[in-house]
Design a protein around this motif. Sequence first.
Motif, PDB file in Angstrom:
ATOM      1  N   GLU A 128     -30.155  -9.518 -80.483  1.00 49.20           N
ATOM      2  CA  GLU A 128     -29.152  -9.381 -79.419  1.00 49.20           C
ATOM      3  C   GLU A 128     -27.812  -9.823 -79.999  1.00 49.20           C
ATOM      4  O   GLU A 128     -27.212 -10.824 -79.605  1.00 49.20           O
ATOM      5  N   LEU A 131     -24.401 -10.266 -77.877  1.00 50.98           N
ATOM      6  CA  LEU A 131     -24.419 -11.485 -77.065  1.00 50.98           C
ATOM      7  C   LEU A 131     -24.277 -12.720 -77.935  1.00 50.98           C
ATOM      8  O   LEU A 131     -23.542 -13.661 -77.596  1.00 50.98           O
ATOM      9  N   ARG A 211     -34.008 -19.766 -64.618  1.00 53.04           N
ATOM     10  CA  ARG A 211     -32.669 -19.265 -64.892  1.00 53.04           C
ATOM     11  C   ARG A 211     -31.951 -19.037 -63.566  1.00 53.04           C
ATOM     12  O   ARG A 211     -32.575 -18.990 -62.499  1.00 53.04           O
ATOM     13  N   GLU A 213     -29.122 -16.740 -61.193  1.00 49.56           N
ATOM     14  CA  GLU A 213     -28.759 -15.342 -60.988  1.00 49.56           C
ATOM     15  C   GLU A 213     -27.332 -15.041 -61.456  1.00 49.56           C
ATOM     16  O   GLU A 213     -27.045 -13.926 -61.889  1.00 49.56           O
ATOM     17  N   SER A 214     -26.457 -16.062 -61.441  1.00 47.98           N
ATOM     18  CA  SER A 214     -25.033 -15.790 -61.614  1.00 47.98           C
ATOM     19  C   SER A 214     -24.425 -16.303 -62.912  1.00 47.98           C
ATOM     20  O   SER A 214     -23.226 -16.133 -63.128  1.00 47.98           O
ATOM     21  N   THR A 216     -23.975 -16.623 -67.206  1.00 51.59           N
ATOM     22  CA  THR A 216     -23.703 -15.613 -68.205  1.00 51.59           C
ATOM     23  C   THR A 216     -24.955 -14.855 -68.638  1.00 51.59           C
ATOM     24  O   THR A 216     -26.063 -15.393 -68.629  1.00 51.59           O
ATOM     25  N   GLN A 217     -24.767 -13.602 -69.023  1.00 54.84           N
ATOM     26  CA  GLN A 217     -25.890 -12.766 -69.465  1.00 54.84           C
ATOM     27  C   GLN A 217     -26.630 -13.399 -70.633  1.00 54.84           C
ATOM     28  O   GLN A 217     -27.850 -13.271 -70.758  1.00 54.84           O
ATOM     29  N   SER A 218     -25.910 -14.114 -71.491  1.00 57.47           N
ATOM     30  CA  SER A 218     -26.538 -14.755 -72.643  1.00 57.47           C
ATOM     31  C   SER A 218     -27.581 -15.773 -72.208  1.00 57.47           C
ATOM     32  O   SER A 218     -28.667 -15.862 -72.793  1.00 57.47           O
ATOM     33  N   ARG A 220     -29.191 -15.812 -69.273  1.00 56.17           N
ATOM     34  CA  ARG A 220     -30.309 -15.128 -68.621  1.00 56.17           C
ATOM     35  C   ARG A 220     -31.229 -14.499 -69.654  1.00 56.17           C
ATOM     36  O   ARG A 220     -32.461 -14.573 -69.549  1.00 56.17           O
ATOM     37  N   ARG A 221     -30.646 -13.876 -70.672  1.00 53.73           N
ATOM     38  CA  ARG A 221     -31.451 -13.236 -71.711  1.00 53.73           C
ATOM     39  C   ARG A 221     -32.199 -14.269 -72.556  1.00 53.73           C
ATOM     40  O   ARG A 221     -33.356 -14.066 -72.930  1.00 53.73           O
ATOM     41  N   GLU A 224     -35.315 -15.288 -70.786  1.00 51.04           N
ATOM     42  CA  GLU A 224     -36.351 -14.265 -70.896  1.00 51.04           C
ATOM     43  C   GLU A 224     -37.063 -14.339 -72.253  1.00 51.04           C
ATOM     44  O   GLU A 224     -38.299 -14.268 -72.328  1.00 51.04           O
ATOM     45  N   THR A 237     -36.165 -17.133 -61.124  1.00 47.65           N
ATOM     46  CA  THR A 237     -34.710 -17.053 -60.992  1.00 47.65           C
ATOM     47  C   THR A 237     -34.288 -17.685 -59.673  1.00 47.65           C
ATOM     48  O   THR A 237     -34.903 -17.429 -58.633  1.00 47.65           O
TER      49      THR A 237
END
Length: 287
Positions: A128, A131, A211, A213-214, A216-218, A220-221, A224, A237
């Motif tokens: 990734e 990110l 994690r 919901e709001s 950073t995408q980093s 959240r990923r 996962e 979440t």
Amino acid sequence: MLQDRHGRIDYVEDGSGPTIVFVPGSWATGAAWRGVIEVLRSRFRTVTTSLPGYGDTRDWRTSADTSIDRQAETIEAVIRHAGGPVHLVGHSFGALACLDVALCGLLPLMSLTLIEPVAFGLLRQQSELALHDRFIAMRENYFRAFESGDKEAARQVVDYLSGEGSFDALPCQMRQNIVEATATHVLDMRSEFDPRLSAFANILLPSLVIRSESSTQSLRRTAEILSGALANASQCTIPQAGHFMLATHYAELAERIGDHVAKTEALAWSSLSIASPFGLGSLGRAV
């Protein structure tokens, strides 16, 4: 308060029942868990601490030794004093320290709960790269701002974790605490915790990765990837929450932590009952 060979360590315990050790992240002390503990205190014995450099926990790190092992040693001292096995819960950078404790395997643990661990090295390991590059760019800008004397250098980190404008939206006292702890946080950011992804399969503990919901995408990923790498993990979440959810969504966090700990305890008792022909009463396990 505890004392070990490095000096004082924050230590507060409350309640009775299975023991949960709560580890806060950077910029925080054990008081960050106040809302969560208020919900759980009737069911569990809770123990809180602060990582090196925060609260009254002494920081013995130097610019030449920023290893996350120093945080792990602090947590291990707390666990030894509390008496194991314990359920270990960490948030953000504290979650990384909890992972280090679990990977070392020196002390008895019952379960692991990791709330938005900032294990951004996993992004690179899973290709990734976009990110990961964003994180590295933010971190280097943060270091440069700090070294140039920018008193609000930490704004870059807070806004990265929770979105543009998050630093300014924090209560004034919280912003001030973050500013005052920036030098300590820079050492945290230089800890370079980046074990191989395959190493996490060696953690067999029942694990819960939480994690928001709001954020950073980093983040959240990363959650996962980590939940997939751990041998015995689930993920959930918290809706509408951001990275600093200990303050804003403590009731939802407490519910998920409590359920995870209770389920682990029930499975442990069930296993002991099956293993012993005399039943649980003969095993002398303290509750």
